[in-house]
Design a protein around this motif. Structure first.
Motif, PDB file in Angstrom:
ATOM      1  N   ASN A  58      44.905  27.504  30.199  1.00  0.00           N
ATOM      2  CA  ASN A  58      44.612  26.133  30.174  1.00  0.00           C
ATOM      3  C   ASN A  58      44.784  25.483  31.401  1.00  0.00           C
ATOM      4  OD1 ASN A  58      43.646  25.925  27.433  1.00  0.00           O
ATOM      5  ND2 ASN A  58      45.776  25.774  26.710  1.00  0.00           N
ATOM      6  N   LEU A  59      43.779  25.120  32.049  1.00  0.00           N
ATOM      7  CA  LEU A  59      43.911  24.831  33.480  1.00  0.00           C
ATOM      8  C   LEU A  59      43.517  23.160  33.390  1.00  0.00           C
ATOM      9  CD1 LEU A  59      44.123  25.679  36.540  1.00  0.00           C
ATOM     10  CD2 LEU A  59      41.601  25.483  36.501  1.00  0.00           C
ATOM     11  N   HIS A  60      44.487  22.179  33.725  1.00  0.00           N
ATOM     12  CA  HIS A  60      44.311  20.842  33.806  1.00  0.00           C
ATOM     13  C   HIS A  60      43.959  20.499  35.235  1.00  0.00           C
ATOM     14  CE1 HIS A  60      44.557  16.622  32.583  1.00  0.00           C
ATOM     15  NE2 HIS A  60      45.405  16.379  33.296  1.00  0.00           N
ATOM     16  N   ILE A  61      42.893  19.880  35.638  1.00  0.00           N
ATOM     17  CA  ILE A  61      42.421  19.457  36.928  1.00  0.00           C
ATOM     18  C   ILE A  61      42.053  17.898  36.738  1.00  0.00           C
ATOM     19  CG2 ILE A  61      41.916  21.511  37.795  1.00  0.00           C
ATOM     20  CD1 ILE A  61      39.177  21.192  37.440  1.00  0.00           C
ATOM     21  N   SER A  62      42.108  17.191  37.779  1.00  0.00           N
ATOM     22  CA  SER A  62      41.613  15.866  37.551  1.00  0.00           C
ATOM     23  C   SER A  62      40.341  15.609  37.087  1.00  0.00           C
ATOM     24  CB  SER A  62      41.645  14.980  39.005  1.00  0.00           C
ATOM     25  OG  SER A  62      40.899  15.818  39.696  1.00  0.00           O
ATOM     26  N   GLY A  63      40.117  14.949  35.814  1.00  0.00           N
ATOM     27  CA  GLY A  63      39.096  14.819  35.304  1.00  0.00           C
ATOM     28  C   GLY A  63      38.480  15.763  34.115  1.00  0.00           C
ATOM     29  N   LYS A  64      39.106  16.944  34.177  1.00  0.00           N
ATOM     30  CA  LYS A  64      38.432  18.047  33.283  1.00  0.00           C
ATOM     31  C   LYS A  64      39.699  18.896  33.014  1.00  0.00           C
ATOM     32  CE  LYS A  64      34.758  21.391  32.961  1.00  0.00           C
ATOM     33  NZ  LYS A  64      33.497  21.302  33.047  1.00  0.00           N
ATOM     34  N   ASP A  65      39.593  19.371  31.767  1.00  0.00           N
ATOM     35  CA  ASP A  65      40.201  20.850  31.208  1.00  0.00           C
ATOM     36  C   ASP A  65      39.609  21.891  31.047  1.00  0.00           C
ATOM     37  OD1 ASP A  65      42.815  19.013  31.206  1.00  0.00           O
ATOM     38  OD2 ASP A  65      42.315  18.626  29.308  1.00  0.00           O
ATOM     39  N   ILE A  66      39.957  23.039  31.508  1.00  0.00           N
ATOM     40  CA  ILE A  66      39.289  24.320  31.542  1.00  0.00           C
ATOM     41  C   ILE A  66      40.146  25.339  30.645  1.00  0.00           C
ATOM     42  CG2 ILE A  66      38.352  26.183  32.615  1.00  0.00           C
ATOM     43  CD1 ILE A  66      37.793  24.093  34.930  1.00  0.00           C
ATOM     44  N   HIS A  67      39.624  25.806  29.715  1.00  0.00           N
ATOM     45  CA  HIS A  67      40.132  26.927  28.902  1.00  0.00           C
ATOM     46  C   HIS A  67      39.197  28.403  28.855  1.00  0.00           C
ATOM     47  CE1 HIS A  67      42.345  28.601  25.545  1.00  0.00           C
ATOM     48  NE2 HIS A  67      41.013  28.824  24.909  1.00  0.00           N
ATOM     49  N   VAL A  68      40.206  29.161  29.131  1.00  0.00           N
ATOM     50  CA  VAL A  68      39.403  30.540  29.451  1.00  0.00           C
ATOM     51  C   VAL A  68      40.088  31.513  28.398  1.00  0.00           C
ATOM     52  CG1 VAL A  68      38.631  32.222  30.886  1.00  0.00           C
ATOM     53  CG2 VAL A  68      38.474  29.872  31.521  1.00  0.00           C
ATOM     54  N   GLU A  69      39.759  32.629  28.138  1.00  0.00           N
ATOM     55  CA  GLU A  69      40.474  33.778  27.242  1.00  0.00           C
ATOM     56  C   GLU A  69      39.718  34.883  27.706  1.00  0.00           C
ATOM     57  OE1 GLU A  69      38.977  33.662  22.681  1.00  0.00           O
ATOM     58  OE2 GLU A  69      40.530  32.305  23.155  1.00  0.00           O
ATOM     59  N   SER A  70      40.626  35.928  27.452  1.00  0.00           N
ATOM     60  CA  SER A  70      39.947  37.216  27.590  1.00  0.00           C
ATOM     61  C   SER A  70      40.524  38.139  26.865  1.00  0.00           C
ATOM     62  CB  SER A  70      39.912  37.654  29.238  1.00  0.00           C
ATOM     63  OG  SER A  70      41.259  37.854  29.787  1.00  0.00           O
ATOM     64  N   LEU A  71      40.119  39.444  26.408  1.00  0.00           N
ATOM     65  CA  LEU A  71      40.482  40.480  25.552  1.00  0.00           C
ATOM     66  C   LEU A  71      40.377  41.703  26.445  1.00  0.00           C
ATOM     67  CD1 LEU A  71      39.099  39.515  22.240  1.00  0.00           C
ATOM     68  CD2 LEU A  71      41.557  39.312  22.795  1.00  0.00           C
ATOM     69  N   ALA A  72      41.647  42.661  26.295  1.00  0.00           N
ATOM     70  CA  ALA A  72      41.394  44.088  26.817  1.00  0.00           C
ATOM     71  C   ALA A  72      42.501  44.859  26.258  1.00  0.00           C
ATOM     72  CB  ALA A  72      41.650  43.937  28.445  1.00  0.00           C
ATOM     73  N   HIS A  73      42.269  46.027  26.452  1.00  0.00           N
ATOM     74  CA  HIS A  73      43.312  47.155  26.022  1.00  0.00           C
ATOM     75  C   HIS A  73      44.359  47.272  26.661  1.00  0.00           C
ATOM     76  CE1 HIS A  73      40.775  48.543  22.787  1.00  0.00           C
ATOM     77  NE2 HIS A  73      39.725  48.746  23.566  1.00  0.00           N
ATOM     78  N   ASP A  74      44.476  46.386  28.119  1.00  0.00           N
ATOM     79  CA  ASP A  74      45.698  46.673  28.852  1.00  0.00           C
ATOM     80  C   ASP A  74      45.988  45.134  29.289  1.00  0.00           C
ATOM     81  OD1 ASP A  74      47.605  47.306  30.830  1.00  0.00           O
ATOM     82  OD2 ASP A  74      46.356  47.670  32.303  1.00  0.00           O
ATOM     83  N   LEU A  75      47.175  44.712  29.454  1.00  0.00           N
ATOM     84  CA  LEU A  75      47.384  43.357  29.595  1.00  0.00           C
ATOM     85  C   LEU A  75      47.063  42.861  31.198  1.00  0.00           C
ATOM     86  CD1 LEU A  75      48.834  40.824  28.657  1.00  0.00           C
ATOM     87  CD2 LEU A  75      50.876  41.756  29.712  1.00  0.00           C
ATOM     88  N   TYR A  76      47.158  43.808  32.004  1.00  0.00           N
ATOM     89  CA  TYR A  76      46.618  43.656  33.443  1.00  0.00           C
ATOM     90  C   TYR A  76      45.407  43.547  33.586  1.00  0.00           C
ATOM     91  CZ  TYR A  76      51.486  44.558  34.971  1.00  0.00           C
ATOM     92  OH  TYR A  76      52.956  44.315  35.001  1.00  0.00           O
ATOM     93  N   ALA A  77      44.576  44.471  32.726  1.00  0.00           N
ATOM     94  CA  ALA A  77      42.907  44.008  32.635  1.00  0.00           C
ATOM     95  C   ALA A  77      42.702  42.875  32.139  1.00  0.00           C
ATOM     96  CB  ALA A  77      42.371  45.312  31.981  1.00  0.00           C
ATOM     97  N   ALA A  78      43.294  42.153  31.249  1.00  0.00           N
ATOM     98  CA  ALA A  78      43.026  40.921  30.600  1.00  0.00           C
ATOM     99  C   ALA A  78      43.494  40.034  31.528  1.00  0.00           C
ATOM    100  CB  ALA A  78      43.869  40.845  29.159  1.00  0.00           C
ATOM    101  N   ILE A  79      44.430  40.071  32.540  1.00  0.00           N
ATOM    102  CA  ILE A  79      44.940  39.026  33.289  1.00  0.00           C
ATOM    103  C   ILE A  79      43.565  38.894  34.641  1.00  0.00           C
ATOM    104  CG2 ILE A  79      46.291  38.433  35.086  1.00  0.00           C
ATOM    105  CD1 ILE A  79      48.666  39.286  33.186  1.00  0.00           C
ATOM    106  N   ASP A  80      43.004  40.232  34.830  1.00  0.00           N
ATOM    107  CA  ASP A  80      42.139  40.181  35.708  1.00  0.00           C
ATOM    108  C   ASP A  80      40.801  39.657  35.446  1.00  0.00           C
ATOM    109  OD1 ASP A  80      43.441  41.654  37.531  1.00  0.00           O
ATOM    110  OD2 ASP A  80      43.116  43.553  37.132  1.00  0.00           O
ATOM    111  N   ALA A  81      40.435  39.996  34.001  1.00  0.00           N
ATOM    112  CA  ALA A  81      39.276  39.315  33.578  1.00  0.00           C
ATOM    113  C   ALA A  81      39.425  37.984  33.368  1.00  0.00           C
ATOM    114  CB  ALA A  81      38.880  39.968  32.335  1.00  0.00           C
ATOM    115  N   LEU A  82      40.393  37.386  32.953  1.00  0.00           N
ATOM    116  CA  LEU A  82      40.732  36.146  32.618  1.00  0.00           C
ATOM    117  C   LEU A  82      40.655  35.174  34.091  1.00  0.00           C
ATOM    118  CD1 LEU A  82      42.267  33.871  30.741  1.00  0.00           C
ATOM    119  CD2 LEU A  82      44.108  34.519  31.944  1.00  0.00           C
ATOM    120  N   VAL A  83      41.191  35.664  35.149  1.00  0.00           N
ATOM    121  CA  VAL A  83      41.199  35.156  36.532  1.00  0.00           C
ATOM    122  C   VAL A  83      39.638  35.180  37.025  1.00  0.00           C
ATOM    123  CG1 VAL A  83      42.044  35.013  39.081  1.00  0.00           C
ATOM    124  CG2 VAL A  83      43.535  35.427  37.173  1.00  0.00           C
ATOM    125  N   ASP A  84      39.021  36.248  36.878  1.00  0.00           N
ATOM    126  CA  ASP A  84      37.590  36.023  37.098  1.00  0.00           C
ATOM    127  C   ASP A  84      36.797  34.996  36.591  1.00  0.00           C
ATOM    128  OD1 ASP A  84      38.112  38.111  38.826  1.00  0.00           O
ATOM    129  OD2 ASP A  84      37.171  39.824  37.508  1.00  0.00           O
TER     130      ASP A  84
END
Length: 114
Positions: A58-84
């Motif tokens: 959950n990213l809170h910036i001025s004027g907007k909240d952005i929510h992103v989620e990702s699923l993967a078989h590896d935690l690091y892969a899930a984090i990479d997909a999330l940041v992308d």
């Protein structure tokens, strides 16, 4: 910028915390007006040997909240997909903000005047 990293059914080790922090530097490089970031890392056991790693942000910036989620078989892969995904949404939001600046009507040249 407040950064909160928490884990659900997983221990957040210093290595994971540092990995998330370094990946989020890319977001701050594109958009520096971030107020608050909350990252939730989850591991769900579906069957005996099958695990699903999920990363939410959950990213809170001025004027907007952005929510992103990702699923993967590896935690690091899930984090990479999330940041992308988050990076694409932040750039899209930044472009929307910057597109609203137009030239004033008095500065537009009149085609009828010589």
């Amino acid at each position: 910028m407040n950064l909160t990293i928490s884990g659900h059914h997983v221990e957040v080790t210093p290595a994971i915390r540092e990995y998330v922090h370094t990946k989020l530097e890319r977001i701050r490089r594109h958009f520096d007006q971030v107020i608050d970031i909350a990252v939730i890392l989850t591991v769900d056991k579906l069957r005996e040997k099958e695990k699903r790693h999920k990363a939410d942000i959950n990213l809170h910036i001025s004027g907007k909240d952005i929510h992103v989620e990702s699923l993967a078989h590896d935690l690091y892969a899930a984090i990479d997909a999330l940041v992308d995904k988050l990076d694409r949404q932040v750039i899209k939001h930044k472009d929307k903000i910057q597109d609203h600046q137009h030239d004033a009507i008095k500065h537009i040249p009149d085609p009828a005047s010589p």
